[in-house]
Motif scaffolding. Structure first.
Motif, PDB file in Angstrom:
ATOM      1  N   ILE A 283      55.410 -13.718  20.216  1.00  0.00           N
ATOM      2  CA  ILE A 283      54.683 -14.982  20.767  1.00  0.00           C
ATOM      3  C   ILE A 283      53.298 -14.668  20.829  1.00  0.00           C
ATOM      4  O   ILE A 283      52.815 -13.726  21.430  1.00  0.00           O
ATOM      5  CB  ILE A 283      55.171 -15.468  21.958  1.00  0.00           C
ATOM      6  CG1 ILE A 283      56.654 -15.927  21.932  1.00  0.00           C
ATOM      7  CG2 ILE A 283      54.628 -16.807  22.621  1.00  0.00           C
ATOM      8  CD1 ILE A 283      57.506 -16.041  23.298  1.00  0.00           C
ATOM      9  N   LYS A 284      52.377 -15.528  20.393  1.00  0.00           N
ATOM     10  CA  LYS A 284      51.068 -15.355  20.583  1.00  0.00           C
ATOM     11  C   LYS A 284      50.444 -16.226  21.798  1.00  0.00           C
ATOM     12  O   LYS A 284      50.179 -17.372  21.709  1.00  0.00           O
ATOM     13  CB  LYS A 284      50.122 -15.836  19.333  1.00  0.00           C
ATOM     14  CG  LYS A 284      48.561 -15.552  19.346  1.00  0.00           C
ATOM     15  CD  LYS A 284      48.313 -14.061  19.303  1.00  0.00           C
ATOM     16  CE  LYS A 284      46.811 -13.580  19.697  1.00  0.00           C
ATOM     17  NZ  LYS A 284      46.977 -12.333  20.390  1.00  0.00           N
ATOM     18  N   HIS A 285      50.428 -15.477  22.856  1.00  0.00           N
ATOM     19  CA  HIS A 285      49.553 -16.232  24.001  1.00  0.00           C
ATOM     20  C   HIS A 285      48.235 -16.047  23.919  1.00  0.00           C
ATOM     21  O   HIS A 285      47.549 -15.173  23.316  1.00  0.00           O
ATOM     22  CB  HIS A 285      50.310 -15.398  25.400  1.00  0.00           C
ATOM     23  CG  HIS A 285      51.685 -15.420  25.505  1.00  0.00           C
ATOM     24  ND1 HIS A 285      52.332 -16.573  25.892  1.00  0.00           N
ATOM     25  CD2 HIS A 285      52.628 -14.481  25.685  1.00  0.00           C
ATOM     26  CE1 HIS A 285      53.807 -16.217  25.950  1.00  0.00           C
ATOM     27  NE2 HIS A 285      53.754 -14.879  25.786  1.00  0.00           N
ATOM     28  N   LEU A 286      47.736 -17.121  24.650  1.00  0.00           N
ATOM     29  CA  LEU A 286      46.248 -17.303  24.604  1.00  0.00           C
ATOM     30  C   LEU A 286      45.590 -16.901  25.892  1.00  0.00           C
ATOM     31  O   LEU A 286      46.298 -17.337  27.148  1.00  0.00           O
ATOM     32  CB  LEU A 286      45.719 -18.641  24.118  1.00  0.00           C
ATOM     33  CG  LEU A 286      46.162 -19.173  22.964  1.00  0.00           C
ATOM     34  CD1 LEU A 286      45.798 -20.654  22.752  1.00  0.00           C
ATOM     35  CD2 LEU A 286      45.184 -18.217  21.617  1.00  0.00           C
ATOM     36  N   VAL A 287      44.517 -15.976  26.216  1.00  0.00           N
ATOM     37  CA  VAL A 287      44.154 -15.755  27.485  1.00  0.00           C
ATOM     38  C   VAL A 287      42.718 -16.219  27.494  1.00  0.00           C
ATOM     39  O   VAL A 287      41.824 -16.124  26.579  1.00  0.00           O
ATOM     40  CB  VAL A 287      44.037 -14.172  27.506  1.00  0.00           C
ATOM     41  CG1 VAL A 287      43.367 -13.589  28.697  1.00  0.00           C
ATOM     42  CG2 VAL A 287      45.286 -13.613  27.230  1.00  0.00           C
TER      43      VAL A 287
ATOM     44  N   ILE B 248      49.049 -20.447  27.878  1.00  0.00           N
ATOM     45  CA  ILE B 248      47.632 -20.144  28.032  1.00  0.00           C
ATOM     46  C   ILE B 248      47.575 -19.704  29.338  1.00  0.00           C
ATOM     47  O   ILE B 248      47.902 -20.259  30.476  1.00  0.00           O
ATOM     48  CB  ILE B 248      46.773 -21.692  27.991  1.00  0.00           C
ATOM     49  CG1 ILE B 248      46.984 -22.219  26.560  1.00  0.00           C
ATOM     50  CG2 ILE B 248      45.509 -21.283  28.474  1.00  0.00           C
ATOM     51  CD1 ILE B 248      46.250 -23.323  26.230  1.00  0.00           C
ATOM     52  N   VAL B 249      47.113 -18.135  29.380  1.00  0.00           N
ATOM     53  CA  VAL B 249      47.015 -17.403  30.557  1.00  0.00           C
ATOM     54  C   VAL B 249      45.688 -17.349  31.207  1.00  0.00           C
ATOM     55  O   VAL B 249      44.603 -16.869  30.407  1.00  0.00           O
ATOM     56  CB  VAL B 249      47.718 -16.159  30.482  1.00  0.00           C
ATOM     57  CG1 VAL B 249      47.635 -15.307  31.675  1.00  0.00           C
ATOM     58  CG2 VAL B 249      49.169 -16.392  29.884  1.00  0.00           C
TER      59      VAL B 249
ATOM     60  N   VAL C  76      49.993 -23.952  31.189  1.00  0.00           N
ATOM     61  CA  VAL C  76      48.950 -23.034  31.708  1.00  0.00           C
ATOM     62  C   VAL C  76      49.239 -22.464  32.946  1.00  0.00           C
ATOM     63  O   VAL C  76      49.746 -23.180  33.899  1.00  0.00           O
ATOM     64  CB  VAL C  76      47.764 -24.150  32.085  1.00  0.00           C
ATOM     65  CG1 VAL C  76      46.365 -23.201  32.111  1.00  0.00           C
ATOM     66  CG2 VAL C  76      47.286 -25.040  30.764  1.00  0.00           C
ATOM     67  N   ILE C  77      48.965 -21.120  32.775  1.00  0.00           N
ATOM     68  CA  ILE C  77      49.352 -20.413  33.652  1.00  0.00           C
ATOM     69  C   ILE C  77      48.001 -19.554  34.567  1.00  0.00           C
ATOM     70  O   ILE C  77      47.342 -18.888  33.684  1.00  0.00           O
ATOM     71  CB  ILE C  77      50.278 -19.218  33.515  1.00  0.00           C
ATOM     72  CG1 ILE C  77      51.387 -19.826  33.037  1.00  0.00           C
ATOM     73  CG2 ILE C  77      50.794 -18.277  34.580  1.00  0.00           C
ATOM     74  CD1 ILE C  77      52.643 -19.070  32.169  1.00  0.00           C
TER      75      ILE C  77
ATOM     76  N   ILE D  89      44.797  -7.833  29.578  1.00  0.00           N
ATOM     77  CA  ILE D  89      45.976  -9.001  29.771  1.00  0.00           C
ATOM     78  C   ILE D  89      46.556  -9.066  28.610  1.00  0.00           C
ATOM     79  O   ILE D  89      47.675  -9.228  28.277  1.00  0.00           O
ATOM     80  CB  ILE D  89      45.442  -9.946  30.695  1.00  0.00           C
ATOM     81  CG1 ILE D  89      45.089  -9.563  32.030  1.00  0.00           C
ATOM     82  CG2 ILE D  89      46.543 -11.198  30.604  1.00  0.00           C
ATOM     83  CD1 ILE D  89      44.186 -10.802  32.934  1.00  0.00           C
ATOM     84  N   MET D  90      45.426  -9.384  27.574  1.00  0.00           N
ATOM     85  CA  MET D  90      45.958  -9.875  26.239  1.00  0.00           C
ATOM     86  C   MET D  90      46.996  -8.611  25.595  1.00  0.00           C
ATOM     87  O   MET D  90      47.842  -8.956  24.872  1.00  0.00           O
ATOM     88  CB  MET D  90      44.673  -9.816  25.468  1.00  0.00           C
ATOM     89  CG  MET D  90      44.709 -10.894  24.527  1.00  0.00           C
ATOM     90  SD  MET D  90      43.238 -11.300  23.349  1.00  0.00           S
ATOM     91  CE  MET D  90      42.261 -11.825  24.694  1.00  0.00           C
ATOM     92  N   GLN D  91      46.435  -7.571  25.924  1.00  0.00           N
ATOM     93  CA  GLN D  91      47.156  -6.178  25.214  1.00  0.00           C
ATOM     94  C   GLN D  91      48.701  -6.310  25.744  1.00  0.00           C
ATOM     95  O   GLN D  91      49.644  -6.336  24.984  1.00  0.00           O
ATOM     96  CB  GLN D  91      46.804  -4.907  25.592  1.00  0.00           C
ATOM     97  CG  GLN D  91      45.575  -4.447  24.904  1.00  0.00           C
ATOM     98  CD  GLN D  91      45.157  -3.277  25.519  1.00  0.00           C
ATOM     99  OE1 GLN D  91      45.293  -2.686  26.490  1.00  0.00           O
ATOM    100  NE2 GLN D  91      43.936  -2.766  24.902  1.00  0.00           N
TER     101      GLN D  91
END
Ligand code: UDX
Length: 435
Positions: free
Chosen positions: A146-150, A115-116, A79-80, A130-132
């Motif tokens: 990679i699919k990061h989560l926001v 997870i951002v 988690v970031i 951020i997601m873009q």
């Protein structure tokens, strides 16, 4: 859980430390090498009750690390948290370039999904941006995107009680559209045993704007009522008490004074006005909240001039410089506007604050006299101003103070003393919303 917190400002430092204390392995990152060095030496760059002990405890338990190595922190964490500054630009919008840079950094460094979590105060729809940025990543080791989560997780802590606020929040707001992110955030905050409100991302972002702006509105409202009290002979303390007994209103944030300051309310109200404007809504109510807040400082200065007449050549003592007690923060403090006006008018100013003297020196330089303790301030002054309600000022020996002053004028910007008692002691006393 392995957590990275990017940005060791107020929010980042407190959040990172508390997450470590809650049992996580936390890496706090900052680009400021000097700050990281200071933190690694066990010194805390801000005054915040309880924070130094908690940092020491978790650093020695190896649960908390401070570093400038961004890439390493990103790779090691699940988690970031983004907790970098979002300072106001000249027109009042938040400057989001630091947030964007962090997001770009994560996109280029991370080789696994993260997870951002956005924790800085940002305008609604920032998480979308951020997601873009995160979606444009260089992919995993096989080159697969990679699919990061926001997640939006606004912070509501107050300076001066930040650690306690973080560990005992009224509520935790988590905005996410993803079930996995929801589960991880739920697990992370579980030890706090607090109410977690899960919402969509935009609503979570807006809750922060709306909450701070509402609190600022409450303060401006009571200040406006205080001004009517002065004209009609009512007492604002009694009025606030009577209003506050209504559960729907509540007594908190109904303290009349010289207005709100600090880095959050002035910045956040301005940003909310700008966001609303950009989205086609003219938030006139909040513009009036700002006008009342500015007016409180002006009315206070007018009271001083009405009482002691010309300021030119007079010596004014100031007790309290921080924007509120229990902090050394002077950002947007009413004391700055008030002292600057006194100086412009030709007054000499002597001042003391229990924690903010260092910061004051960087602001006023050699333009004012800095006193070593509170009793050095009243000596030979034409008027004494109380601008921050520190506990030690509430207990000041007023008889001793009066004997030292050239003229017994006291202007209490925080309603700390009882007007009747002050006048009985021989002071010419003015406060806010009380005759
Ligand atoms: C605020 C919010 O309370 C917090 O939830 C958010 O995360 C950040 O902004 P902070 O700026 O630390 O916290 O201070 P706060 O205690 O809320 O006080 C803000 C200002 O309002 C201070 O200048 C204070 O003196 C003033 N104030 C507060 C009043 O003038 N009257 C009041 O009744 C309460």
């Amino acid at each position: 859980m392995k957590v990275a917190v990017i940005g060791t400002g107020y929010v980042g430092l407190v959040a990172g430390t508390c997450f470590a204390d809650m049992g996580n392995d936390v890496i706090c990152v900052d680009i400021d090498e000097k700050k990281i060095k200071t933190l690694n030496e066990g010194k805390v760059p801000i005054y915040e009750p309880g924070l130094d002990k908690l940092i020491k405890k978790n650093v020695s338990a190896k649960k908390l690390i401070f570093t400038t190595n961004f890439d390493d922190a990103i790779r090691k964490s699940e988690v970031i948290f983004i907790a970098v500054g979002t300072p106001p630009k000249p027109k009042g919008d938040a400057d989001l370039s630091y947030v964007e840079n962090v997001a770009r950094g994560i996109a280029s460094v991370a080789k696994k999904p993260k997870i951002v979590v956005e924790k800085s105060t940002v305008p609604v729809q920032t998480c979308k941006r951020i997601m873009q940025v995160l979606d444009c990543n260089e992919g995993d080791d096989n080159g697969k995107c990679i699919k990061h989560l926001v997640v939006s997780n606004p912070e509501f802590l107050r300076e001066g009680s930040a650690v306690d606020d973080f560990l005992h929040p009224d509520r935790i707001v988590v905005g996410t559209d993803d079930e996995k992110a929801e589960k991880v955030m739920d697990k992370l905050y579980k030890p706090l045993n607090s109410k977690i409100l899960f919402t969509d991302i935009q609503s979570a972002e807006l809750i922060k704007h709306a909450s701070n702006s509402f609190l600022a509105t409450k303060i401006s409202f009571i200040n406006a009522v205080a001004n009517v009290c002065e004209k009609t002979g009512a007492d604002i303390e009694k009025v606030a008490e009577g209003m506050g007994l209504d559960d729907r209103i509540g007594r908190n944030f109904l303290n009349a004074g010289i207005g709100y300051g600090g880095f959050c309310f002035p910045k956040d109200v301005e940003a909310f006005i700008r966001i609303s404007d950009k989205n086609g809504y003219d938030f006139k109510l909040l513009k009036e909240v700002q006008a009342v807040n500015k007016g409180q400082r002006e009315l206070f200065l007018k009271k001083i001039e009405d009482s002691i007449w010309n300021l030119n050549g007079k010596t004014i003592g100031v007790l309290g410089l921080a924007f509120k007690p229990n902090t050394d923060d002077m950002r947007f403090a009413p004391s700055i506007d008030i002292i600057n006006t006194l100086l412009e008018e030709g007054a000499k100013v002597k001042a003391y604050d229990p924690e903010a003297m260092g910061r004051a020196k960087t602001i006023f330089k050699d333009k004012i006299e800095y006193c070593d303790d509170m009793y050095a301030v009243p000596k030979d002054v034409d008027a004494l101003l109380f601008l921050t309600e520190w506990d030690e000022f509430k207990k000041i020996d007023l008889e001793k103070v009066k004997k030292m002053m050239k003229q017994p004028f006291v202007f209490d910007g925080r309603n700390m003393f009882n007007p009747k008692d002050m006048r009985a002691m021989g002071f010419k006393y003015e406060s806010i919303g009380r005759l």
